[in-house]
Design a protein around this motif. Structure first.
Motif, PDB file in Angstrom:
ATOM      1  N   THR A 106      11.173  31.415 -16.005  1.00 60.78           N
ATOM      2  CA  THR A 106      11.486  31.503 -14.586  1.00 60.78           C
ATOM      3  C   THR A 106      10.842  30.360 -13.818  1.00 60.78           C
ATOM      4  O   THR A 106       9.975  29.652 -14.337  1.00 60.78           O
ATOM      5  CB  THR A 106      10.992  32.839 -14.013  1.00 60.78           C
ATOM      6  N   ALA A 107      11.274  30.193 -12.572  1.00 62.56           N
ATOM      7  CA  ALA A 107      10.731  29.123 -11.738  1.00 62.56           C
ATOM      8  C   ALA A 107       9.236  29.331 -11.528  1.00 62.56           C
ATOM      9  O   ALA A 107       8.746  30.456 -11.480  1.00 62.56           O
ATOM     10  CB  ALA A 107      11.450  29.095 -10.396  1.00 62.56           C
ATOM     11  N   LYS A 108       8.516  28.239 -11.395  1.00 61.76           N
ATOM     12  CA  LYS A 108       7.082  28.314 -11.169  1.00 61.76           C
ATOM     13  C   LYS A 108       6.783  29.023  -9.860  1.00 61.76           C
ATOM     14  O   LYS A 108       7.544  28.929  -8.899  1.00 61.76           O
ATOM     15  CB  LYS A 108       6.476  26.912 -11.116  1.00 61.76           C
ATOM     16  N   ALA A 109       5.651  29.716  -9.812  1.00 63.68           N
ATOM     17  CA  ALA A 109       5.213  30.319  -8.559  1.00 63.68           C
ATOM     18  C   ALA A 109       4.820  29.207  -7.595  1.00 63.68           C
ATOM     19  O   ALA A 109       4.351  28.142  -8.000  1.00 63.68           O
ATOM     20  CB  ALA A 109       4.028  31.247  -8.804  1.00 63.68           C
ATOM     21  N   SER A 110       5.017  29.441  -6.297  1.00 58.70           N
ATOM     22  CA  SER A 110       4.677  28.428  -5.307  1.00 58.70           C
ATOM     23  C   SER A 110       3.173  28.210  -5.292  1.00 58.70           C
ATOM     24  O   SER A 110       2.389  29.117  -5.583  1.00 58.70           O
ATOM     25  CB  SER A 110       5.149  28.875  -3.917  1.00 58.70           C
TER      26      SER A 110
END
Length: 247
Positions: A179-183
């Motif tokens: 999944t996309a990296k956490a901000s």
């Protein structure tokens, strides 16, 4: 009373067969080699992947497990957890495209892990834990093709990949979603964000992966119970009708 007993017996048989059939189907549907957790953040560091291997044979034991790691999107810093009764052989391969990291350029990565010497009996499963240093950032998923060898010589190849929009294949390969990296949070370091995401994923992996892998089984189980209740209701209705003339 003869008609009453016959009707009741038939209703009970229908309900039992329906429930047993549904539960058996649920068991088959969930008995695949899987990886847990089923997702991690891209570029996650210092995590653990667990490969769960169930034994599907009634008269044979699992004696060998081979997990193949992708080298086009390599998993870096792989370490194998000692497994009681099993011996792990780790194979590395040269990467076609070296990976640049803060610690230097990586030219080799683990491509295969083979466990032998142990045994997974009928109705049992085994968890094989693999630690990693870093996951790739340039792909949305990792596929870990797996071979499962039984004591009778049979080899099950968990290597099939599901096509978009298609049903799950008969022998699906374990897949890890990325999944996309956490901000970035207060400290402003992407590495810390990825590590935090990995930690959060690990702490919830037991409940989330079990819920995901068993959702189909639960749905089928509920359907079986509904069918059983309807069967009993039909039997009761038939009993009432058969006794009404006597009343």
């Amino acid at each position: 009373m003869s008609a009453y007993r016959t009707t009741l017996r038939r209703a009970g048989t229908v309900a039992a067969l329906a429930t047993a059939g549904v539960l058996a189907a649920a068991g088959v549907a969930s008995a695949h080699v899987t990886v847990h957790p089923d997702s991690y953040a891209k570029g996650a560091t210092d995590g653990v992947l667990t490969f769960r291997v169930p034994n599907e044979e009634d008269k044979a034991s699992t004696t060998k497990v081979q997990v193949y790691l992708p080298t086009d999107h390599p998993v870096l810093g792989v370490l194998v957890t000692p497994q009681n009764g099993w011996t792990a052989k780790v194979t590395t391969s040269k990467l076609k495209t070296p990976v640049k990291t803060d610690d230097g350029t990586i030219t080799d990565a683990v491509s295969e892990i083979t466990w032998t010497g142990g045994k997974i009996g009928a109705g049992q499963f085994e968890d094989f834990n693999v630690a990693f240093g870093q996951l790739p950032e340039d792909t949305d998923q990792l596929t870990f093709k797996t071979l499962q060898t039984y004591s009778d010589g049979n080899v099950v190849r968990w290597i099939e990949e599901a096509a978009a929009g298609a049903d799950e294949p008969e022998n699906p390969a374990p897949v890890l979603k990325l999944t996309a990296k956490a901000s970035e949070d207060g400290d402003g370091t992407p590495a810390a964000s990825a590590s935090a995401a990995a930690t959060a994923t690990k702490t919830t992996s037991a409940s989330s992966s079990s819920s995901s892998s068993d959702s189909t089984a639960r749905g089928l189980g509920i359907a079986g119970l509904i069918v059983g209740v309807l069967g009993l209701a039909a039997g009761a209705f038939a009993i009432v009708r058969s006794r009404s003339p006597q009343s």
